[in-house]
Every structure is written in structure tokens, then in C-alpha cells.
Motif scaffolding. Structure first.
Motif, PDB file in Angstrom:
ATOM      1  N   GLY A   1       3.228   6.895   1.000  1.00  0.00           N
ATOM      2  CA  GLY A   1       2.704   6.328  -0.229  1.00  0.00           C
ATOM      3  C   GLY A   1       2.857   7.267  -1.406  1.00  0.00           C
ATOM      4  O   GLY A   1       2.810   6.841  -2.570  1.00  0.00           O
TER       5      GLY A   1
ATOM      6  N   GLY B   1       0.231   4.865   5.155  1.00  0.00           N
ATOM      7  CA  GLY B   1      -0.905   5.320   4.375  1.00  0.00           C
ATOM      8  C   GLY B   1      -1.455   6.575   5.028  1.00  0.00           C
ATOM      9  O   GLY B   1      -0.782   7.225   5.831  1.00  0.00           O
TER      10      GLY B   1
ATOM     11  N   ASN C   1      -8.712   2.068   1.532  1.00  0.00           N
ATOM     12  CA  ASN C   1      -7.783   0.943   1.574  1.00  0.00           C
ATOM     13  C   ASN C   1      -8.554  -0.335   1.893  1.00  0.00           C
ATOM     14  O   ASN C   1      -9.683  -0.288   2.395  1.00  0.00           O
ATOM     15  CB  ASN C   1      -6.677   1.184   2.614  1.00  0.00           C
TER      16      ASN C   1
ATOM     17  N   ASP D   1      -0.128   0.699   5.562  1.00  0.00           N
ATOM     18  CA  ASP D   1      -1.098   1.549   4.863  1.00  0.00           C
ATOM     19  C   ASP D   1      -2.468   0.904   4.688  1.00  0.00           C
ATOM     20  O   ASP D   1      -3.251   1.326   3.835  1.00  0.00           O
ATOM     21  CB  ASP D   1      -0.543   1.963   3.502  1.00  0.00           C
TER      22      ASP D   1
ATOM     23  N   ALA E   1      -3.289  -0.108   1.071  1.00  0.00           N
ATOM     24  CA  ALA E   1      -3.519   0.860  -0.002  1.00  0.00           C
ATOM     25  C   ALA E   1      -2.526   0.706  -1.144  1.00  0.00           C
ATOM     26  O   ALA E   1      -2.864   0.920  -2.313  1.00  0.00           O
ATOM     27  CB  ALA E   1      -3.456   2.277   0.558  1.00  0.00           C
ATOM     28  N   SER E   2      -1.284   0.344  -0.838  1.00  0.00           N
ATOM     29  CA  SER E   2      -0.294   0.200  -1.896  1.00  0.00           C
ATOM     30  C   SER E   2      -0.495  -1.081  -2.703  1.00  0.00           C
ATOM     31  O   SER E   2       0.058  -1.220  -3.795  1.00  0.00           O
ATOM     32  CB  SER E   2       1.126   0.220  -1.309  1.00  0.00           C
TER      33      SER E   2
END
Length: 266
Positions: free
Chosen positions: A144, A187, A209, A243, A246-247
Motif C-alpha cells: 500500500g 495491507g 481498515n 488489505d 484499506a486502499s
């Protein structure tokens, strides 16, 4: 019937790399060539895979910061243990170096391990597959950090952004040869890594996240194995972000304002 696949994994001794080795060994009995700079930790991993899964494991101790070591790695594994089917470029270093204190040597070592080595290994793999008339798959471990900079990590973030573009560039040129190249972008993953230690304070800050938990090496290994497998045979040049969401966005912020203003309701 074809025998077990031969999977070469760099950065294999611990963390995500070790998790990838273990999944390939346990789920399909793959032959593993495990590569790392830490000989003792690498031997521990190999012993564990043999004891727990009866795995066929070869060990190569190499510092991938050296161009010769990286360039020769694939050919050595292919020659000594047979044709390679899957390459996983998981080796990476993550020093904490403030930008104003960065030296050329510090910058270069991170780029050499995190970007140049995967390029050299992947190019050697493409040549070997073309010469042998074989197909293959490469999976790079991104981060990330390729999308969002962090204090003390200019060299690392830059290297991971470059690795994502390297993945796409290699996919374009190696696709006609039957070699697919993809990446998995993890992540924050909980690992016990002497190579890349982090504080609990940092882990708390970076691991928020939408799914509400930190990643495990197995989460990443599953994505790697899928990308390297037949179910993903029409997938190349892509980055799969594993992740916890999270992105997509952060859950670490409060509502920006409670209620609405007059203009918003007019």
C-alpha cells in the motif's frame, strides 16, 4: 500427468514469504526453492516445511542487493532443481530513514533489493521459459506504500510504486511468451520480522481498515497462489490489493461534521 510445480520464492525465511512457501507446500505439494539472505532462518523454514508437510525444499542463501546474485538466481534454481513454474518476488527491505538524512547508499540498497532484483529475476525467468518453450507465472509483492507516502519511507514507497509499474511493463513484454506477471499489494500484515521490525505504535497507526483486523501471511499467500494458478490464466499486469479495504478508504476518521448546514439543506 504433470508433477508438482516448482515455486521459487525470494524473501522466504519469514513473514509473508514463509507463508507463501507453506501454502504452496501444504496445498499442492509444490517443490519449493526458498531464497533469503539469512541462512539460519532459511534453514529453520526448510526444516519446518519438511517436517510438517514432507516438502521438497531447496535453499539458496543470497543477498539480492547484488546485481550478480539476483541475475544468477533463477538460472541456478532452474539448473539445480529443474524448470521453474512460479516465481514470487517477496524479498523487500523497509528501513526507517528520514528524508533529510537519506544517503545515496541507503536509497540505492532499497531500490536494488525491492525493484532491481525482481526485474533481474523476472527477466531471467522469461528467457528461460522462452528457451524451453514453457509458460510460467510471476507474482510480485507490492505494498500500500506504493499509493501513500509515509514518514521515513521515501525510498521504500518509491520502490513499491516502481514495482507496480515494473509488474505492468513485464506483463506487456512477457505475455506473448506465455509468462504472466502480476502483483499482490498487502495491507498491514502481522509478522515477526527481524529484517523489517516495526513498533506497536506504528502498527496501530497503519493497520486501520474497514474489515477491522490486521492481515496474516496466509491472506497474502492465498492471493498469490490464485494469481499463479490456472483460475487466473487470463490475468496479467494487474495488482490485487489484499488489505482489508484499506486502499478504499479509512475508518480512522470521525464524521467531518454532525448534522447539515443551511446551504446543504436548502
Amino acid at each position: 500427468m504433470a508433477g508438482p510445480r516448482h515455486v521459487l520464492v525470494t524473501g522466504a525465511a519469514s513473514g509473508i514469504g514463509a507463508g507463501i512457501c507453506e501454502l504452496f507446500a501444504s496445498a499442492e505439494g509444490a517443490r519449493i526453492t526458498a531464497v533469503d539472505v539469512r541462512a539460519d532462518t532459511l534453514a529453520d523454514l526448510a526444516g519446518r516445511l519438511r517436517a510438517d508437510h514432507g516438502a521438497d525444499v531447496g535453499e539458496i542463501v543470497a543477498d539480492l542487493a547484488g546485481a550478480d546474485a539476483a541475475a544468477e538466481l533463477l538460472d541456478r534454481a532452474w539448473r539445480d532443481r529443474g524448470p521453474v513454474d512460479v516465481v514470487v518476488n517477496a524479498a523487500g527491505i523497509y528501513p526507517a530513514t528520514p528524508f533529510l538524512e537519506m544517503t545515496a547508499a541507503q536509497w540505492d540498497r532499497v531500490q536494488n533489493v525491492n525493484v532491481r532484483a525482481p526485474m533481474l529475476v523476472t527477466a531471467a525467468f522469461g528467457r528461460a521459459c522462452a528457451a524451453a518453450g514453457r509458460t510460467g507465472s510471476v507474482v510480485n509483492i507490492a505494498s500500500g506504500a506504493a499509493l501513500r507516502a509515509r514518514p521515513g519511507a521515501a525510498h521504500y514507497c518509491t520502490s513499491k510504486a516502481a514495482l507496480e509499474m515494473l509488474t505492468k511493463a513485464a506483463a506487456v513484454e512477457l505475455g506473448p511468451l506465455g509468462v504472466r506477471v502480476n502483483a499482490v499489494s498487502p495491507g498491514f500484515v502481522t509478522v515477526d520480522s527481524a529484517a523489517n521490525p516495526v513498533t506497536e505504535e506504528y502498527a496501530d497507526a497503519v493497520s486501520a481498515n474497514p474489515l477491522g483486523r490486521r492481515g496474516l501471511p496466509l491472506d497474502i499467500a492465498r492471493a498469490v497462489r490464485w494469481l499463479a494458478g490456472q483460475e487466473a490464466e487470463w490475468v496479467t499486469g494487474t495488482v490485487v490489493r489484499v488489505d482489508g479495504g484499506a486502499s478504499a478508504g479509512t475508518t480512522a476518521l470521525p464524521l467531518h461534521w454532525k448534522g447539515t448546514s443551511e446551504v446543504q439543506t436548502a
